[in-house]
Motif scaffolding. Structure first.
Motif, PDB file in Angstrom:
ATOM      1  N   GLN A  47       0.849  -1.191   0.000  1.00 20.23           N
ATOM      2  CA  GLN A  47       0.000   0.000   0.000  1.00 20.23           C
ATOM      3  C   GLN A  47       0.885   1.241   0.000  1.00 20.23           C
ATOM      4  O   GLN A  47       1.344   1.700   1.044  1.00 20.23           O
ATOM      5  N   SER A  48       1.108   1.767  -1.184  1.00 21.99           N
ATOM      6  CA  SER A  48       1.916   2.978  -1.322  1.00 21.99           C
ATOM      7  C   SER A  48       1.060   4.226  -1.513  1.00 21.99           C
ATOM      8  O   SER A  48       1.512   5.337  -1.260  1.00 21.99           O
ATOM      9  N   HIS A  49      -0.193   4.026  -1.972  1.00 17.12           N
ATOM     10  CA  HIS A  49      -1.065   5.153  -2.280  1.00 17.12           C
ATOM     11  C   HIS A  49      -2.500   4.894  -1.793  1.00 17.12           C
ATOM     12  O   HIS A  49      -2.949   3.745  -1.760  1.00 17.12           O
ATOM     13  N   LYS A  50      -3.165   5.979  -1.464  1.00 21.90           N
ATOM     14  CA  LYS A  50      -4.616   5.951  -1.270  1.00 21.90           C
ATOM     15  C   LYS A  50      -5.224   6.681  -2.464  1.00 21.90           C
ATOM     16  O   LYS A  50      -4.791   7.785  -2.818  1.00 21.90           O
ATOM     17  N   TRP A  51      -6.198   6.050  -3.113  1.00 20.38           N
ATOM     18  CA  TRP A  51      -6.744   6.652  -4.319  1.00 20.38           C
ATOM     19  C   TRP A  51      -8.269   6.569  -4.354  1.00 20.38           C
ATOM     20  O   TRP A  51      -8.891   5.757  -3.659  1.00 20.38           O
ATOM     21  N   THR A  52      -8.842   7.433  -5.176  1.00 22.70           N
ATOM     22  CA  THR A  52     -10.293   7.473  -5.371  1.00 22.70           C
ATOM     23  C   THR A  52     -10.582   7.528  -6.855  1.00 22.70           C
ATOM     24  O   THR A  52     -10.024   8.356  -7.585  1.00 22.70           O
ATOM     25  N   ILE A  53     -11.434   6.625  -7.325  1.00 23.73           N
ATOM     26  CA  ILE A  53     -11.926   6.624  -8.706  1.00 23.73           C
ATOM     27  C   ILE A  53     -13.357   7.137  -8.683  1.00 23.73           C
ATOM     28  O   ILE A  53     -14.115   6.824  -7.762  1.00 23.73           O
ATOM     29  N   TYR A  54     -13.756   7.930  -9.687  1.00 22.12           N
ATOM     30  CA  TYR A  54     -15.075   8.569  -9.605  1.00 22.12           C
ATOM     31  C   TYR A  54     -15.605   8.957 -10.981  1.00 22.12           C
ATOM     32  O   TYR A  54     -14.863   9.055 -11.966  1.00 22.12           O
ATOM     33  N   VAL A  55     -16.921   9.185 -10.980  1.00 21.35           N
ATOM     34  CA  VAL A  55     -17.610   9.822 -12.106  1.00 21.35           C
ATOM     35  C   VAL A  55     -18.379  10.990 -11.508  1.00 21.35           C
ATOM     36  O   VAL A  55     -19.164  10.813 -10.580  1.00 21.35           O
ATOM     37  N   ARG A  56     -18.148  12.184 -12.015  1.00 20.07           N
ATOM     38  CA  ARG A  56     -18.792  13.378 -11.459  1.00 20.07           C
ATOM     39  C   ARG A  56     -19.371  14.236 -12.567  1.00 20.07           C
ATOM     40  O   ARG A  56     -19.038  14.063 -13.753  1.00 20.07           O
ATOM     41  N   GLY A  57     -20.245  15.158 -12.191  1.00 23.08           N
ATOM     42  CA  GLY A  57     -20.741  16.122 -13.152  1.00 23.08           C
ATOM     43  C   GLY A  57     -19.627  17.073 -13.545  1.00 23.08           C
ATOM     44  O   GLY A  57     -18.748  17.391 -12.738  1.00 23.08           O
ATOM     45  N   ALA A  58     -19.640  17.560 -14.776  1.00 21.06           N
ATOM     46  CA  ALA A  58     -18.570  18.431 -15.255  1.00 21.06           C
ATOM     47  C   ALA A  58     -18.472  19.710 -14.432  1.00 21.06           C
ATOM     48  O   ALA A  58     -17.402  20.296 -14.312  1.00 21.06           O
ATOM     49  N   THR A  59     -19.583  20.135 -13.845  1.00 25.26           N
ATOM     50  CA  THR A  59     -19.577  21.301 -12.958  1.00 25.26           C
ATOM     51  C   THR A  59     -19.930  20.876 -11.533  1.00 25.26           C
ATOM     52  O   THR A  59     -20.467  21.663 -10.755  1.00 25.26           O
ATOM     53  N   ASN A  60     -19.663  19.603 -11.231  1.00 29.46           N
ATOM     54  CA  ASN A  60     -19.865  19.034  -9.893  1.00 29.46           C
ATOM     55  C   ASN A  60     -21.332  18.958  -9.470  1.00 29.46           C
ATOM     56  O   ASN A  60     -21.640  18.907  -8.280  1.00 29.46           O
TER      57      ASN A  60
END
Length: 250
Positions: A47-60
């Motif tokens: 475990q070298s990194h903590k990461w987040t994968i996501y899909v979001r609105g272009a203006t959040n």
């Protein structure tokens, strides 16, 4: 046990809401990608990194008005590699050491589309072309901009999203009246799903091309509305010509 039949008013209402709108498109700008933080002294070989994968609105903005759930397919080395996110924000956080491709399947509400949209993102943990040591404060951010286009939407779908900021709506023909907005399924169980207040928002990228793409989408919708208007005029002229050529007028 028999199921009660719908009365005629309910059937008529359902037919109206499911009616497809010709020469109309709805577009939803989205961003998908990942943010990865190096763990520094707390890192190890697994475990070298903590990461987040996501899909979001272009203006959040909240995408829950269109997307029902997102399925992230991680590397087979993870426990339960198929992760299902049933409500916005559509994101998943994990920790690890390796980079790999993540498949993302977006499933839409029943009045939007019955087929999922498949996206692919290569998880990035390490910066490229950046001199100096890796920082625990500045993450690696990799995002892609896209636009989901729904041709010939149903009247129910258009009515439900007509005032939602995450959705680009076409200019409707003069005199066209939408039915009353319909709620998203299980709205009582849904929380606020925009990403404006996300702790990751400060790192989200702003796409210089996004505004141009949105302008092109708006221009395309105006052209389509004009084409639809011309088609109606041509149809009206053809109908008048047929009336003039009919035997009763000779």
């Amino acid at each position: 046990m028999s199921k009660p039949e719908e009365n005629s008013e309910e059937k008529e209402s359902a037919q109206i809401l499911n009616k497809k709108l010709k020469d109309v498109e709805i577009s939803i700008p989205i961003v998908y990608g990942n943010i990865a933080f190096w763990l520094g002294k707390m890192s190890n070989e697994y475990q070298s990194h903590k990461w987040t994968i996501y899909v979001r609105g272009a203006t959040n903005e909240d995408l829950g008005v269109v997307i029902k759930r997102a399925v992230f397919q991680l590397h087979s080395s993870f426990n339960n590699p198929t992760r299902v996110i049933e409500a916005p924000p559509f994101e998943l956080s994990e920790a690890g050491w390796g980079e790999f491709e993540i498949a993302i399947a977006l499933y839409f509400h029943s009045d939007v589309c019955d087929k999922p949209l498949n996206l692919y993102h290569h998880l990035k943990l390490y910066p490229e072309d950046e001199p100096g040591p890796v920082s625990i404060k500045k993450p690696v951010v990799v995002e892609s901009y896209d636009e989901i286009v729904f041709p010939e939407p149903s009247e129910g779908f258009l009515a439900r999203v007509q005032s939602h900021p995450a959705v680009n709506l076409p200019r409707l023909p003069a005199g066209f009246t939408l039915p009353p907005p319909m709620p998203v399924e299980d709205t009582s169980k849904r929380k606020r799903g925009d990403t404006k207040d996300s702790p990751l928002a400060q790192w989200f990228m702003k796409f210089s091309e996004a505004d141009k793409l949105l302008q092109l989408a708006a221009a395309r919708q105006q052209v389509q509305a004009h084409i639809a208007k011309l088609r109606r005029q041509i149809s009206l002229i053809n109908g008048q010509n047929q009336h003039l050529k009919s035997p009763s007028n000779q």
